[in-house]
Design an enzyme around this catalytic site. Structure first.
Site, PDB file in Angstrom:
ATOM      1  N   ARG A  17     -14.462 164.428  36.555  1.00 31.25           N
ATOM      2  CA  ARG A  17     -14.337 165.432  35.498  1.00 31.25           C
ATOM      3  C   ARG A  17     -13.738 164.863  34.202  1.00 31.25           C
ATOM      4  O   ARG A  17     -13.739 165.520  33.168  1.00 31.25           O
ATOM      5  CB  ARG A  17     -13.489 166.609  36.011  1.00 31.25           C
ATOM      6  CG  ARG A  17     -14.206 167.437  37.059  1.00 31.25           C
ATOM      7  CD  ARG A  17     -13.253 168.333  37.844  1.00 31.25           C
ATOM      8  NE  ARG A  17     -12.552 167.601  38.906  1.00 31.25           N
ATOM      9  CZ  ARG A  17     -11.675 168.156  39.741  1.00 31.25           C
ATOM     10  NH1 ARG A  17     -11.376 169.430  39.629  1.00 31.25           N
ATOM     11  NH2 ARG A  17     -11.082 167.426  40.676  1.00 31.25           N
ATOM     12  N   GLN A  79      -9.511 151.766  49.380  1.00 31.33           N
ATOM     13  CA  GLN A  79     -10.454 152.752  49.924  1.00 31.33           C
ATOM     14  C   GLN A  79     -11.793 152.405  49.277  1.00 31.33           C
ATOM     15  O   GLN A  79     -11.978 152.592  48.082  1.00 31.33           O
ATOM     16  CB  GLN A  79     -10.026 154.180  49.552  1.00 31.33           C
ATOM     17  CG  GLN A  79     -10.923 155.242  50.183  1.00 31.33           C
ATOM     18  CD  GLN A  79     -10.727 156.628  49.559  1.00 31.33           C
ATOM     19  OE1 GLN A  79     -10.321 156.740  48.411  1.00 31.33           O
ATOM     20  NE2 GLN A  79     -11.051 157.659  50.314  1.00 31.33           N
ATOM     21  N   GLU A 162      -9.969 174.864  50.139  1.00 24.88           N
ATOM     22  CA  GLU A 162     -10.371 174.422  48.805  1.00 24.88           C
ATOM     23  C   GLU A 162     -11.137 175.539  48.099  1.00 24.88           C
ATOM     24  O   GLU A 162     -11.869 176.303  48.738  1.00 24.88           O
ATOM     25  CB  GLU A 162     -11.245 173.170  48.904  1.00 24.88           C
ATOM     26  CG  GLU A 162     -10.467 171.934  49.306  1.00 24.88           C
ATOM     27  CD  GLU A 162      -9.254 171.713  48.416  1.00 24.88           C
ATOM     28  OE1 GLU A 162      -9.424 171.308  47.265  1.00 24.88           O
ATOM     29  OE2 GLU A 162      -8.116 171.958  48.877  1.00 24.88           O
TER      30      GLU A 162
END
Ligand code: UD1
Ligand code: CA
Length: 481
Positions: A17, A79, A162
């Site tokens: 975003r 990661q 969420e």
């Protein structure tokens, strides 16, 4: 807080975003990458280890992390693919020894206003209640995209859902997950092994450990915080700008309350770490960043960029000064238009005037360079005057070399000092001198070509150009262009 503490900060995501090529946590807030701010807050709790999960721009994130917390037990866990916050936490576990039996604090790298005191209170509360898993929640009038806290019939925390997975009824809940958790290491390992990605984003959600812990009959609590600003997560450039403004207003208020005059607080961008003494006056259009310390009764006229600078009492910075990583001793006068680069150390009562650049320059008390000079890799004594246009020639294309100038020297205008070179005390350097060899104390040094003069040369020159398109008219006025 006797329980051993480890901490995990998740910072692997790109932050879609933000619409940026730069990893979100590297974007700066009040002049520092946001991940640096988060880590400094968490580091005050002394966790062993402090694990940062890195992915996008891992090397840069690692550098910032090390710079922020210095030499402590900091580990980076990669990661490789960003499969969600739960997956990221799993990656971090590889850096926490299997034998570690304490608590793990987990937070996100995109919440840069988190306060150490709050974290401490949260941890104490967790222990006070004998909780197995706690997280910080906060109530928001506009809960936006945050995860919603779902409670059961008796009001106990049941799950975090969420926003994208929430039912319309759940979306209306105002209690949200800030993203800070404390959980026993063993429970964390068990719960993370059980999370799945059967949700709207096909991601492994860390938030699912809440429902899993409940399903195991463990004691789960949400610690409700009151100041929601502290927990705001940064997801967009708009969030970033909003937080920048909040921080600025808060810092400015605090400084003014402590006796600092801000001529225009709207254009004073001062980082929270900066310290400024009483009766100092800060003009408009300034950015003051990093570990800058400004003394009392200093005047900064305006338009300045300062980072990691120490400024003594009663200094005056005239308009347009840039200074980084340097020390400006008391009662010095800097600028207008001066550039003090890293490693500049002014002992005090100095004057660095317009269009003077200094770098790795140690300049003794009372010495001055008032106009148009470059002083790099220089050590200059006390009460020495560096004339206009003096240049230390410090670079041979491979290495930098040091110029030393003693006390009470007069270095004439337009002098070049070809380093490495040393000028003693009480030396007079004639203007226009190129110094290539060491000069002994008390000497006058000059390298002038003898002045020659040819009488009537100019008229002769013009005569030779009669007929040239730019030739002077009889009146003698040239046609300059
Ligand atoms: C998260 C929480 C949400 C909470 C909000 C608070 C989840 C699933 N949701 O949502 O409940 O209200 O934070 O701000 O946890 N990251 C990784 N690897 C990944 C994904 C993310 O390291 O695979 C890191 C990101 O770099 C970021 C942090 O985790 O620093 C949070 O990720 P983000 O995508 O911002 O989570 P939110 O959607 O804000
Ligand atoms: Ca976020």
């Amino acid at each position: 807080m006797d329980q051993p503490l480890a901490a995990i900060i998740l910072a692997a995501g790109l932050g879609t975003r933000m619409r940026s090529d730069r990893a979100k946590v590297l974007h700066e807030l009040a002049g520092e990458p946001m991940i640096g701010r988060v880590l400094r807050a968490v580091a005050t709790l002394n966790p062993h280890p402090l694990v940062v999960v890195v992915g996008h721009q891992a090397d840069q994130v690692r550098d910032v992390a090390h710079r922020a917390v210095g030499p402590r037990d900091l580990r980076c866990a990669p990661q490789s693919e960003q499969r969600g916050t739960g997956d990221a936490a799993r990656c971090a576990l590889t850096e926490i020894p299997e034998t570690f039996a304490g608590d793990v604090l987990i937070g996100y790298g995109d919440m840069p206003r988190i306060d150490p005191g709050t974290l401490r209170a949260f941890i104490d509360d967790h222990h006070g209640r004998g909780a197995d898993l706690s997280f910080i929640s906060v109530e928001l009038d506009v809960p936006a995209a945050y995860g919603r806290v779902v409670r059961d019939a008796v009001g106990a925390v049941a799950a975090i859902v969420e926003a994208r997975d929430a039912t319309p009824a759940q979306l209306a809940f105002k209690e949200i997950n800030t993203g800070i958790y404390l959980v026993g290491a063993a429970l964390l390992r068990t719960a993370l092994a059980q999370i799945r990605n059967d949700n709207a984003q096909r991601e492994f959600y860390l938030t699912d450990i809440v429902a899993i812990a409940r399903a195991h009959g463990r004691r789960v609590f949400a610690w409700r915080a009151h100041d929601d600003a502290e927990f705001a997560g940064i997801n967009s450039r708009e969030d970033l700008a909003r937080m920048e403004t909040q921080i600025r207003e808060e810092v400015n208020r605090r400084l003014m309350a402590a006796g600092v005059t801000l001529i225009d607080p709207a254009t004073a961008y001062i980082a929270p770490e900066v310290e400024i003494g009483r009766d100092t006056i800060i003009g408009p259009n300034v950015r003051i960043l990093g570990r800058t310390r400004i003394g009392a009764s200093v005047v900064i006229e305006g338009t300045a960029w300062l980072r990691d600078v120490t400024i003594g009492d009663r200094c005056q910075l005239k308009i347009c000064v840039r200074a980084e990583d340097c020390v400006i001793g008391e009662e010095s006068e800097i600028g207008p238009f001066a550039n003090l680069r890293a490693g500049t150390e002014l002992e005090g009562h100095n004057r660095i005037g317009n269009f003077v650049e200094t770098k790795k320059a140690r300049i003794g008390r009372g010495s001055k360079a008032s106009h148009l000079s470059y002083l790099g890799d220089a050590v200059i004594g006390r009460e020495t005057n560096v004339g206009c246009g003096v240049i230390t020639v410090n670079y041979d294309g491979y290495d930098k070399h040091v110029t030393r100038i003693g006390d009470r020297c007069m270095v004439g205008c337009d002098t070049q000092l070809i380093a490495p070179v040393k000028v003693g005390d009480d030396v007079y350097v004639a203007s226009g001198t190129t110094i290539v060899r060491d000069v002994e104390d008390g000497a006058l040094v000059m390298s002038h070509h003898p002045q020659r003069e040819k009488a009537g040369w100019t008229a002769n020159w013009h005569r030779r150009h009669a007929g040239h398109p730019k030739a002077r008219s009889d009146s003698g006025n040239g046609a300059a262009d």
